[in-house]
Design a protein around this motif. Structure first.
Motif, PDB file in Angstrom:
ATOM      1  N   SER A   1      59.048  86.150  53.364  1.00 45.11           N
ATOM      2  CA  SER A   1      59.249  87.194  54.366  1.00 45.11           C
ATOM      3  C   SER A   1      60.669  87.178  54.918  1.00 45.11           C
ATOM      4  O   SER A   1      61.269  88.223  55.151  1.00 45.11           O
ATOM      5  N   HIS A   2      61.219  85.967  55.132  1.00 45.06           N
ATOM      6  CA  HIS A   2      62.539  85.850  55.747  1.00 45.06           C
ATOM      7  C   HIS A   2      63.574  85.213  54.824  1.00 45.06           C
ATOM      8  O   HIS A   2      64.593  84.709  55.289  1.00 45.06           O
ATOM      9  N   SER A   3      63.319  85.228  53.526  1.00 42.74           N
ATOM     10  CA  SER A   3      64.340  84.762  52.581  1.00 42.74           C
ATOM     11  C   SER A   3      65.403  85.846  52.407  1.00 42.74           C
ATOM     12  O   SER A   3      65.214  86.994  52.826  1.00 42.74           O
ATOM     13  N   ASP A   4      66.508  85.496  51.792  1.00 44.50           N
ATOM     14  CA  ASP A   4      67.586  86.472  51.598  1.00 44.50           C
ATOM     15  C   ASP A   4      67.144  87.636  50.729  1.00 44.50           C
ATOM     16  O   ASP A   4      67.569  88.772  50.926  1.00 44.50           O
ATOM     17  N   LYS A   5      66.309  87.340  49.754  1.00 45.33           N
ATOM     18  CA  LYS A   5      65.878  88.383  48.823  1.00 45.33           C
ATOM     19  C   LYS A   5      64.513  88.037  48.238  1.00 45.33           C
ATOM     20  O   LYS A   5      64.036  86.899  48.350  1.00 45.33           O
TER      21      LYS A   5
ATOM     22  N   VAL B   1      64.961  92.882  45.691  1.00 44.26           N
ATOM     23  CA  VAL B   1      65.035  93.603  46.964  1.00 44.26           C
ATOM     24  C   VAL B   1      65.527  92.624  48.021  1.00 44.26           C
ATOM     25  O   VAL B   1      65.005  91.515  48.139  1.00 44.26           O
ATOM     26  N   LYS B   2      66.535  93.026  48.792  1.00 44.41           N
ATOM     27  CA  LYS B   2      67.108  92.154  49.821  1.00 44.41           C
ATOM     28  C   LYS B   2      66.361  92.322  51.141  1.00 44.41           C
ATOM     29  O   LYS B   2      65.935  93.414  51.500  1.00 44.41           O
ATOM     30  N   ASN B   3      66.221  91.220  51.869  1.00 43.00           N
ATOM     31  CA  ASN B   3      65.713  91.240  53.239  1.00 43.00           C
ATOM     32  C   ASN B   3      66.907  91.273  54.186  1.00 43.00           C
ATOM     33  O   ASN B   3      67.732  90.355  54.174  1.00 43.00           O
ATOM     34  N   THR B   4      67.015  92.303  54.974  1.00 40.22           N
ATOM     35  CA  THR B   4      68.197  92.456  55.838  1.00 40.22           C
ATOM     36  C   THR B   4      67.881  92.427  57.329  1.00 40.22           C
ATOM     37  O   THR B   4      68.773  92.239  58.142  1.00 40.22           O
ATOM     38  N   ASN B   5      66.610  92.608  57.692  1.00 43.89           N
ATOM     39  CA  ASN B   5      66.232  92.687  59.107  1.00 43.89           C
ATOM     40  C   ASN B   5      65.325  91.512  59.447  1.00 43.89           C
ATOM     41  O   ASN B   5      64.120  91.658  59.634  1.00 43.89           O
ATOM     42  N   VAL B   6      65.914  90.327  59.521  1.00 45.64           N
ATOM     43  CA  VAL B   6      65.166  89.083  59.688  1.00 45.64           C
ATOM     44  C   VAL B   6      65.384  88.525  61.096  1.00 45.64           C
ATOM     45  O   VAL B   6      66.514  88.489  61.578  1.00 45.64           O
ATOM     46  N   LYS B   7      64.293  88.103  61.748  1.00 41.47           N
ATOM     47  CA  LYS B   7      64.382  87.479  63.076  1.00 41.47           C
ATOM     48  C   LYS B   7      63.533  86.214  63.093  1.00 41.47           C
ATOM     49  O   LYS B   7      62.384  86.216  63.551  1.00 41.47           O
ATOM     50  N   LYS B   8      64.107  85.130  62.593  1.00 38.38           N
ATOM     51  CA  LYS B   8      63.346  83.883  62.489  1.00 38.38           C
ATOM     52  C   LYS B   8      62.955  83.326  63.852  1.00 38.38           C
ATOM     53  O   LYS B   8      61.945  82.634  63.989  1.00 38.38           O
ATOM     54  N   ALA B   9      63.752  83.635  64.895  1.00 37.87           N
ATOM     55  CA  ALA B   9      63.477  83.103  66.231  1.00 37.87           C
ATOM     56  C   ALA B   9      62.136  83.575  66.773  1.00 37.87           C
ATOM     57  O   ALA B   9      61.532  82.918  67.634  1.00 37.87           O
ATOM     58  N   ASP B  10      61.643  84.704  66.276  1.00 34.61           N
ATOM     59  CA  ASP B  10      60.355  85.229  66.742  1.00 34.61           C
ATOM     60  C   ASP B  10      59.210  84.278  66.433  1.00 34.61           C
ATOM     61  O   ASP B  10      58.120  84.401  67.019  1.00 34.61           O
TER      62      ASP B  10
END
Length: 379
Positions: free
Chosen positions: A14-18, A92-101
């Motif tokens: 879910s929060h990897s670069d791609k 597919v790239k993940n660009t909207n990541v918020k790990k702090a959540d």
């Protein structure tokens, strides 16, 4: 996900670069369009009132497996592509990541998520669900978009829609008097809708129902129905463990949040007598058909020539903002957990293209298996 011929490998989190898709087994020369893939991805995207605020572009790039591409290539609108027989690789790239959540769930598993079993198996809980996240279904939809286009060239159409949300029962094709299938105009409308329904007049009231549940901090599940048209009698499936129902169910259960798959009337058959449940044979335009379709187009694991119909149960999103009980896995104490982050109040509409994709891949594998068996597969 390995079938008999086709193999679908999805990597990333879910929060990897791609995220990466590797799709093998597509016949050399098999055609698919940018429109088909983008339609799948667009229907799966967030952005509607009932979905997560996390917005991703979901623009795939292809690295291999397509005739004429050199290096990383994006899809061009209106263009048709052909498989070259190699493994089709897409990113597919993940660009909207918020790990702090997810900082508060490092050792406190969210109820009904894969967090606890992930912790037991891997020794940690990955942010956003990691490899168990529904985010990875973007890659499934790329594979499904390819599979649907290839099947369409063979005269096979796969279409799915929402048939219930929570306690709201919506218009359903299953169990109805009409066993002939859906019209082309119906299919076109349903397949390009972000909330596909058989009856569009039910949309507004259903969306309001979801909003009310979301406003309370809760979530809601529902059912997706899928219909397959154009599969000829005896052309797919075998007996026992090689049955078509088993292959389709295996694929559909790969979609996160799916907790049930029924064919035809499914569990509804349990309350009927044999005289009520049986599909009587008849003739239509000189072809053997059934007067009803309670069996869902499959007998003995083999397609019988009627529309293949199924209902898929999608659980409510387990991420809710209401306080829930959990266990701190380090202190071994029961605690209260409030889930933060960006989540869907209802994932059912977004699950529709995922179910379609899973069904299409299973059917395409069966089609390829028949070609291999008959010595006409073009590898």
């Amino acid at each position: 996900m390995g079938f008999d011929i086709i193999d679908v490998e999805i990597a990333g989190e879910s929060h990897s670069d791609k995220m990466v898709l590797k799709l093998s087994g597509i016949e050399r020369g098999g055609e698919f369009s940018a429109r088909g893939i983008k339609s799948m991805l667009n229907r799966r995207k967030s952005g509607a009132p009932w979905t997560t605020p996390r917005i991703e572009s979901d623009e795939p790039s292809f690295l291999s497996g397509i005739e004429g591409i050199r290096g990383e290539t994006s899809l061009e609108d209106g263009k048709t592509y052909r498989a070259n027989g190699d493994v089709i690789t897409a990113v597919v790239k993940n660009t909207n990541v918020k790990k702090a959540d997810y900082s508060n769930i490092a050792v406190v598993p969210r109820p009904s998520h894969a967090d606890y079993v992930q912790y037991v198996k891997d020794g940690k809980i990955a942010t956003g669900g990691g490899r168990f996240s529904g985010r990875l279904t973007a890659m499934l939809c790329i594979a499904g978009g390819i599979a649907e286009d290839v099947l369409e060239k063979e005269g096979i159409e796969v279409v799915a829609y929402v048939s219930s949300i929570g306690e709201k029962k919506l218009r359903s094709y299953l169990g109805g008097a009409d066993v002939s299938g859906l019209s082309k105009s119906q299919i076109e409308r349903i397949k390009y809708s972000d909330f596909p329904l058989l009856d569009e007049s039910e949309r507004e009231e259903t969306v309001e129902y979801i909003k009310q549940i979301a406003s309370s901090g809760d979530s809601v599940g529902g059912t997706v129905e899928c219909i397959v048209l154009g599969v000829k009698a005896g052309s797919m499936g075998e007996n026992l463990f090689s049955g078509l129902e088993g292959k389709i169910a295996y694929s559909v259960f790969g979609v996160p949040a799916v907790k049930g798959v029924e064919f035809g009337l499914g569990a509804g058959l349990a309350g009927l007598k044999g005289s009520e449940a049986n599909d009587a044979f008849t003739l239509k335009d000189g072809e053997v058909k059934t007067a009803t379709n309670n069996s869902g187009g499959i007998n003995g694991g083999i397609a019988n020539g009627m529309p293949i119909t199924m209902r898929v149960t999608v659980r409510p999103t387990p991420s809710i903002s209401l306080p829930q009980k959990s266990v701190d896995l380090e202190t071994k104490k029961v605690c209260e957990l409030s889930v933060h982050g960006r989540h869907d109040a209802c994932i059912v509409p977004r699950a529709v293209p995922c179910v379609e994709s899973a069904v299409a891949l299973a059917l395409l594998d069966e089609l390829m298996l028949q070609k291999v068996t008959n010595g006409i597969y073009n590898d």
